[in-house]
Design an enzyme around this catalytic site. Sequence first.
Site, PDB file in Angstrom:
ATOM      1  CG  HIS A 429      -0.285   0.059   2.548  1.00  0.00           C
ATOM      2  ND1 HIS A 429       0.024   1.246   3.168  1.00  0.00           N
ATOM      3  CD2 HIS A 429       0.109  -0.921   3.401  1.00  0.00           C
ATOM      4  CE1 HIS A 429       0.586   1.008   4.339  1.00  0.00           C
ATOM      5  NE2 HIS A 429       0.654  -0.303   4.506  1.00  0.00           N
ATOM      6  CB  CYS A 448       0.971  -4.008   5.320  1.00  0.00           C
ATOM      7  SG  CYS A 448      -0.515  -4.968   5.704  1.00  0.00           S
TER       8      CYS A 448
END
Length: 537
Positions: A429, A448
């Site tokens: 992301h 992440c």
Amino acid sequence: MFVKMRWTATHTCAVIALAAMSFGVPTTPAKAQVTAYKQAVAEAAAQDDEVAAFYRQANYAPLWTGEGEVFTARRAALMAALADVDKHGLPASRYDAAGLLNKMKAAHTTRDIGMVEVALSLAFLHYAHDISSGILVPSQIDAGILREVPRRDGTELLKGLSTNNPRAYFASLAPHNPEYRELMKEKIRFERLIAAGGWGPTVPANSLKPGDSGDAVVAMRNRLIAMGYMERSVSRDYDAALEEAVRVFQHAHGLLEDGVAGAGTVDEINISADDRLKSIVVALERERWMNIPRGKRHILVNMTDFTAKIIDDGRVTFETRSVIGMDQGDRRSPEFSDEMEHMIINPSWHVPRSIIVKEYLPQLQNNPNAARHLIITDSRGRRVDRANMDFTQFSTRNFPFDMRQAPGDANALGKVKFMFPNANNIYLHDTPAKNLFSREVRAYSHGCIRLADPFDFAYALLAVQTEDPQSFFQNILKSGRETKVDLEQHVPVHLIYRTAEIDARGRTEFRRDVYGRDGKIWDALQRAGVALPSVQG
């Protein structure tokens, strides 16, 4: 002459000659001999379901101990492979080739030969599984290594050997990607380097900079020359040539390329050739764990390199810097492979429950108005009135609410996230925290992978399904609406962890062992019998 021969790689030719011996079994043995042979094979094969299944399907016909060139070739191919396991970073002691040879030499009766037949098949499967899938179980080494190792069916492996050229079939078992072959070459190069004394004395200084001179500069100069990062020189000064050599070294080790030998750079220069060889051997084992089709187009995230790449037909077509999970508890990014299915533009951030109860619940208990950027909702999606809620009544176990951050400039996921749905809730992301990408070590996330150039990454992914990917993406972005965009062709994603990689010139680049995982793998390899030359330098 074979009786007194010790089992070493230098005796390969003699070993193969012994493997080529005749077992004295007639091509068309008498019925009693056939029965005794089959009974012996069935009895010995019962210890392994896959081996037993193969021999049942073959009606207990020999794979190794028959007479003729094909049987001789199979035995010779097996013994040659076992003689060469060290080239792959595998321990010869694991396979007891000497014991196997003794069994062949001592086989005189039909029953003996049946037992040898199965012993050879078991040795073959042991080798075949190790060379194609590795000798360790990743999840037993570190909980963050979630890689599913491709283990080939033993019955099918034996069938493959029975129908193919033995030498070619053995050669097909190890990973066939260029990285594995180059790592094998580098392993040999480093072993020779270590045998010759390594890179010489370490640098006796905490840091050095351009303009310095003296013995420490000479030591660094000599070490960089030995490593191949600069031409020979007699200068005692930290001059322009040495500064450039330091910069090249920094590039090859993922360091800030400023030409200054700070503490981090000096530490990396002083790492021994032995320790670098350990990284190469670990990388070979890791490559065996990933002996799978990577995908004609795939995404490769190497955590230790802090990069994310798009690979097309073996060539890097896009690369960006990344931030990975911090080296702390369950925040370390896991290793696994999956398929990217879609991206979400203008995403909401649905806060993971672990973060809710560990980070935000204590804040809310102290102040109900804490973390106002997050929307709290109940199980029906209704917004919770903070003013009328006593958060102190809840614990980490019974907190009943969800939390999310609406799309916007301050959203923790930035403006786009890239999804490959998985049980670990890991994805790639954007991020508003752009300052982190300028740092040398980039381990700051909750697990992440954050991307420095997420828009360009999106354009590259969309280019195969739309003529103007930039306009397509920007139009959705400007709408401000949360929008899911499916990838018409799913893209394999591989989250890897490699401290030794081969560059375009065929030389190894090294990275820090950020999470200490490669150290754990090396320790496990040592326990399995892997050993290296012992010259430090």
